[in-house]
Motif scaffolding. Structure first.
Motif, PDB file in Angstrom:
ATOM      1  N   VAL A 149      39.291  49.856  41.705  1.00 14.96           N
ATOM      2  CA  VAL A 149      39.891  50.093  40.387  1.00 14.96           C
ATOM      3  C   VAL A 149      41.000  51.137  40.488  1.00 14.96           C
ATOM      4  N   PHE A 150      40.777  52.180  41.286  1.00 13.78           N
ATOM      5  CA  PHE A 150      41.755  53.247  41.427  1.00 13.78           C
ATOM      6  C   PHE A 150      43.027  52.778  42.125  1.00 13.78           C
ATOM      7  N   PHE A 151      42.881  51.990  43.189  1.00 15.11           N
ATOM      8  CA  PHE A 151      44.013  51.744  44.087  1.00 15.11           C
ATOM      9  C   PHE A 151      44.602  50.340  43.997  1.00 15.11           C
ATOM     10  N   GLU A 152      43.973  49.465  43.224  1.00 12.27           N
ATOM     11  CA  GLU A 152      44.558  48.139  42.953  1.00 12.27           C
ATOM     12  C   GLU A 152      44.469  47.873  41.453  1.00 12.27           C
ATOM     13  N   SER A 153      44.787  48.876  40.662  1.00 13.14           N
ATOM     14  CA  SER A 153      44.555  48.826  39.219  1.00 13.14           C
ATOM     15  C   SER A 153      45.217  47.637  38.552  1.00 13.14           C
ATOM     16  N   ILE A 154      46.496  47.467  38.778  1.00 13.28           N
ATOM     17  CA  ILE A 154      47.234  46.435  38.040  1.00 13.28           C
ATOM     18  C   ILE A 154      46.849  45.045  38.514  1.00 13.28           C
ATOM     19  N   LYS A 155      46.728  44.846  39.824  1.00  9.96           N
ATOM     20  CA  LYS A 155      46.303  43.534  40.318  1.00  9.96           C
ATOM     21  C   LYS A 155      44.921  43.169  39.798  1.00  9.96           C
ATOM     22  N   LEU A 156      44.030  44.149  39.778  1.00  6.65           N
ATOM     23  CA  LEU A 156      42.661  43.878  39.347  1.00  6.65           C
ATOM     24  C   LEU A 156      42.568  43.696  37.845  1.00  6.65           C
ATOM     25  N   LEU A 157      43.089  44.652  37.091  1.00 10.99           N
ATOM     26  CA  LEU A 157      42.885  44.675  35.647  1.00 10.99           C
ATOM     27  C   LEU A 157      43.900  43.847  34.880  1.00 10.99           C
ATOM     28  N   GLY A 158      45.112  43.786  35.378  1.00  9.98           N
ATOM     29  CA  GLY A 158      46.233  43.215  34.627  1.00  9.98           C
ATOM     30  C   GLY A 158      47.051  44.348  34.021  1.00  9.98           C
ATOM     31  N   GLU A 159      48.335  44.146  33.912  1.00 12.11           N
ATOM     32  CA  GLU A 159      49.222  45.218  33.467  1.00 12.11           C
ATOM     33  C   GLU A 159      48.883  45.702  32.062  1.00 12.11           C
ATOM     34  N   LYS A 160      48.618  44.787  31.142  1.00 12.72           N
ATOM     35  CA  LYS A 160      48.330  45.190  29.763  1.00 12.72           C
ATOM     36  C   LYS A 160      46.994  45.921  29.655  1.00 12.72           C
ATOM     37  N   VAL A 161      45.998  45.465  30.402  1.00 11.99           N
ATOM     38  CA  VAL A 161      44.705  46.143  30.392  1.00 11.99           C
ATOM     39  C   VAL A 161      44.845  47.535  30.997  1.00 11.99           C
ATOM     40  N   PHE A 162      45.610  47.640  32.073  1.00 12.47           N
ATOM     41  CA  PHE A 162      45.837  48.947  32.689  1.00 12.47           C
ATOM     42  C   PHE A 162      46.553  49.893  31.731  1.00 12.47           C
ATOM     43  N   GLU A 163      47.541  49.382  31.014  1.00 11.91           N
ATOM     44  CA  GLU A 163      48.252  50.242  30.067  1.00 11.91           C
ATOM     45  C   GLU A 163      47.332  50.743  28.963  1.00 11.91           C
ATOM     46  N   ARG A 164      46.332  49.952  28.619  1.00 10.94           N
ATOM     47  CA  ARG A 164      45.423  50.330  27.548  1.00 10.94           C
ATOM     48  C   ARG A 164      44.321  51.276  28.014  1.00 10.94           C
ATOM     49  N   PHE A 165      43.778  51.032  29.219  1.00 11.58           N
ATOM     50  CA  PHE A 165      42.605  51.775  29.668  1.00 11.58           C
ATOM     51  C   PHE A 165      42.868  52.667  30.878  1.00 11.58           C
ATOM     52  N   GLY A 166      44.018  52.525  31.522  1.00 10.34           N
ATOM     53  CA  GLY A 166      44.249  53.259  32.753  1.00 10.34           C
ATOM     54  C   GLY A 166      43.413  52.682  33.881  1.00 10.34           C
ATOM     55  N   ALA A 167      43.203  53.475  34.917  1.00 11.97           N
ATOM     56  CA  ALA A 167      42.449  53.011  36.089  1.00 11.97           C
ATOM     57  C   ALA A 167      40.947  53.091  35.800  1.00 11.97           C
ATOM     58  N   GLU A 168      40.515  52.286  34.865  1.00  6.29           N
ATOM     59  CA  GLU A 168      39.112  52.225  34.461  1.00  6.29           C
ATOM     60  C   GLU A 168      38.765  50.778  34.159  1.00  6.29           C
ATOM     61  N   PHE A 169      37.617  50.329  34.663  1.00  5.56           N
ATOM     62  CA  PHE A 169      37.186  48.955  34.433  1.00  5.56           C
ATOM     63  C   PHE A 169      36.450  48.908  33.099  1.00  5.56           C
ATOM     64  N   PRO A 170      36.968  48.196  32.088  1.00  9.77           N
ATOM     65  CA  PRO A 170      36.435  48.349  30.731  1.00  9.77           C
ATOM     66  C   PRO A 170      35.256  47.445  30.372  1.00  9.77           C
ATOM     67  N   ILE A 171      34.851  46.545  31.275  1.00 15.36           N
ATOM     68  CA  ILE A 171      33.781  45.587  30.972  1.00 15.36           C
ATOM     69  C   ILE A 171      32.594  45.855  31.889  1.00 15.36           C
ATOM     70  N   ARG A 172      31.402  45.678  31.355  1.00  8.95           N
ATOM     71  CA  ARG A 172      30.182  45.875  32.138  1.00  8.95           C
ATOM     72  C   ARG A 172      29.221  44.725  31.899  1.00  8.95           C
ATOM     73  N   PHE A 173      28.626  44.192  32.982  1.00  6.90           N
ATOM     74  CA  PHE A 173      27.513  43.250  32.914  1.00  6.90           C
ATOM     75  C   PHE A 173      26.300  43.907  33.579  1.00  6.90           C
ATOM     76  N   ASP A 174      25.144  43.793  32.959  1.00  4.80           N
ATOM     77  CA  ASP A 174      23.916  44.246  33.604  1.00  4.80           C
ATOM     78  C   ASP A 174      22.737  43.457  33.046  1.00  4.80           C
ATOM     79  N   PHE A 175      21.582  43.589  33.700  1.00  2.24           N
ATOM     80  CA  PHE A 175      20.369  42.891  33.289  1.00  2.24           C
ATOM     81  C   PHE A 175      19.380  43.864  32.661  1.00  2.24           C
ATOM     82  N   LEU A 176      18.673  43.389  31.632  1.00  2.00           N
ATOM     83  CA  LEU A 176      17.561  44.114  31.017  1.00  2.00           C
ATOM     84  C   LEU A 176      16.364  43.165  31.008  1.00  2.00           C
ATOM     85  N   ASP A 177      15.326  43.507  31.738  1.00  2.79           N
ATOM     86  CA  ASP A 177      14.184  42.603  31.911  1.00  2.79           C
ATOM     87  C   ASP A 177      12.987  43.106  31.117  1.00  2.79           C
ATOM     88  N   THR A 178      12.643  42.385  30.045  1.00  2.00           N
ATOM     89  CA  THR A 178      11.431  42.709  29.283  1.00  2.00           C
ATOM     90  C   THR A 178      10.431  41.557  29.304  1.00  2.00           C
TER      91      THR A 178
END
Length: 581
Positions: free
Chosen positions: A292-321
């Motif tokens: 995320v830090f060193f390939e920000s624009i390729k990974l996130l896209g230019e518009k997403v990078f402009e909005r969030f900077g070098a931060e990945f704004p989406i998260r997926f995780d599991f919750l098992d009940t």
């Protein structure tokens, strides 16, 4: 029966096998060859907090035979002074602090730096090793090495008390406080340093596994990051027990037995997960946030990078009940509240996608019609005093949950998964900001009451999100978008208040996707196997299996997904999340 779920996904890095080494013998010899031993050479080993510095010194010293070893942190402020500077950001709360933006030099004594530099200057010949978090402040180095480790490994070392927090006079703080200090202070400062330093290192050292280091050259490291940003990839997942944990993860994924059942599965959190890069026979583990830090624009896209900077704004995780218990009744802060109280730029909007469910599974979501907010808060506070059980069903809507339901949870909405659900949680990234309102009279795995934040929660609950609003806005919001021969596309959320869009595809034939300027995060929610391919051969076919989360960088402008292996001829399904740009 166990799934084909791959717990150790790796990305093969092409053409750099010759610049990867494993074991201290190969690493020490490589550093020695790089050093100019006919004269004085300074080897700087900059370390992420928590790296086993003594292990590194023991491992390489027999090869380098250093004339001197300089421990950089001898020039750092005393722990009491560090605590004084940061304590206002840490707060008295066990969980929440205020986001810091310190730089490492703010915690080093300039006079002591000069003293260490004088020691180096006084040595006329031989190899001098400077090591520590802040070593690069002492010397630029003739050879510069960055010793790194994954966030999950840091947490395990903190839990076991192998390490404590950096430069603190409170070494016996509980794990929640240890994590808090890392999250709000240490890791932010270390990442700030990493972002400025990695571009000029000579070598990158993977220190995740005890006595089993791996090293790559800077060129090999950045080639790996660049290659990954041009193709589909998966993060390295990890799984953690919890008091409400279920049985699905352990039954379906090859996980080691634990004393307590698994509650969480983290398979899509770049700030927490790591990446495996395979350089021939050498496998490097590195924090996914490096990409995320060193390939920000390729990974996130230019518009997403402009909005969030070098931060990945989406998260997926599991919750098992499944076979477990309900999560804590909870609410997430509004954008205004999280900015004001914690220094975060945006909040944790989220949703529950039901990957699996048993009969009778439920989700708590939104408030019942006509409830008295004052009475509800009074009952929550009374429950915290003990001897009284909060009547959740009197105040909170309860919806039946079946496989492929999608419940939308914009911040400020009271919610939790009930028992019987295997949830794929799709959310924005600020993932620790959960205000627990009621925890069903449970203790944490540490035997202590889990932190409950009724005071915070009472200030962010949106009291107008009643049964009518919740049922209309957050439950069953499936919208048909398009279809063709063998495929259907649906919009399943997220809510209009949230910046994440989710689309579900059902298909028995290859389906085309376009990035449209945003990174995509997906999960195979139906079917055994699928293959991601490039229409123009830009990357090799990439195979994924049921329940696996994978990422498509924004730079991959177009891709197709088709059923493969045992899923050929069947209808399978993916859920895709991206940023509305």
């Amino acid at each position: 029966m166990e799934l084909a779920y791959n717990r150790e996904p790796s990305t093969t890095i092409q053409n750099w096998e010759h610049e990867a080494w494993t074991g201290y013998q190969a690493i020490g010899s490589t550093i020695f060859d790089k050093a100019s031993v006919s004269k004085k050479t300074v080897v700087v080993i900059e370390c992420y907090p928590g790296v086993r510095q003594e292990e590194i010194l023991t491992g390489i010293s027999s090869f380098l035979n250093p004339a001197a070893i300089i421990r950089a942190e001898e020039a750092a402020f005393d722990p009491i002074e560090v605590d004084r500077i940061v304590d206002g950001f840490m707060t008295n709360d066990r969980v929440f602090g205020f986001m810091t933006s310190f730089q490492i030099n703010e915690f080093y004594d300039q006079a002591k730096i000069v003293s260490l530099q004088s020691q180096i200057e006084a040595i006329s010949a031989g190899i001098i090793v400077v090591i520590g978090f802040g070593a690069s402040l002492i010397a630029a180095g003739d050879v510069l090495i960055y010793a790194d480790m994954a966030r999950w490994e840091i947490q395990l070392r903190l839990r076991s008390k192998e390490i404590g927090n950096w430069r603190t006079s409170h070494p016996e703080e509980d794990m929640l406080r240890r994590y808090k200090r890392g999250f709000f202070f240490e890791w932010r400062m270390a990442d700030n340093l990493k972002k400025t330093l990695l571009g000029r290192i000579d070598y990158y050292l993977d220190t995740n596994t005890k006595d089993d280091p791996k090293m790559v050259s800077k060129s090999a490291l950045f080639a790996g990051l660049e290659q990954t940003a041009n193709r589909p990839f998966r993060l390295v997942p990890y799984f953690d027990p919890g008091v409400w944990g279920g049985t699905w993860l352990e039954a379906n994924i090859d996980l080691p037995k634990r004393e307590h059942p698994y509650a969480w599965g983290f398979d899509g959190v770049p700030e927490e997960n790591s990446l495996y890069f395979q350089y021939g026979p050498v496998r490097i583990e590195l924090p996914a946030i490096n990409l995320v830090f060193f390939e920000s624009i390729k990974l996130l896209g230019e518009k997403v990078f402009e909005r969030f900077g070098a931060e990945f704004p989406i998260r997926f995780d599991f919750l098992d009940t499944i076979g477990g218990q309900s999560l804590s009744l909870q609410v997430h802060p509004t954008n205004e509240y999280i900015k004001e109280h914690f220094g975060m730029p945006y909040t944790q909007d989220e949703s529950y996608y039901i990957l699996e469910a048993t009969p009778g599974a439920e989700v708590y979501l939104g408030l019942k019609e006509g409830i008295d907010s004052t009475a509800m808060i009074a009952d929550l506070n009374k429950a915290q005093e003990g001897g009284f059980s909060f009547p959740a069903n009197d105040y909170i809507n309860v919806y039946p949950a079946v496989k492929h339901d999608h419940f939308l949870i914009p911040a400020g909405t009271v919610h939790c998964s009930g028992a019987g659900c295997m949830v794929l949680e799709i959310s924005a990234t600020p993932y620790i900001f959960t205000f627990k309102l009621w925890d069903w009279e449970r203790l944490g795995l540490d035997g202590k009451p889990r932190p409950v934040h009724v005071e915070h929660g009472s200030k962010v609950i949106q009291w107008d999100r009643d049964t009518k609003w919740t049922t209309s806005e957050c439950v069953g919001r499936v919208e048909h978008i398009a279809e063709g021969q063998g495929w259907i596309e649906e919009r399943t959320g997220l809510h209009a208040l949230e910046f994440i869009e989710t689309r579900r595809h059902w298909f028995s034939v290859p389906v085309s996707h376009e990035s449209n300027g945003s990174v995509h995060m997906l999960n195979l929610v139906e079917g055994e196997e699928a293959t991601i391919e490039s229409p123009n051969g830009a990357f090799e076919p990439f195979i994924i299996h049921y329940a696996e989360t994978f990422i498509i960088p924004a730079h991959v402008a177009a891709y197709t997904i088709r059923p493969s292996g045992p899923s050929v001829g069947k209808t399978i399904g993916t859920i895709k999340a991206y940023v509305r740009v």
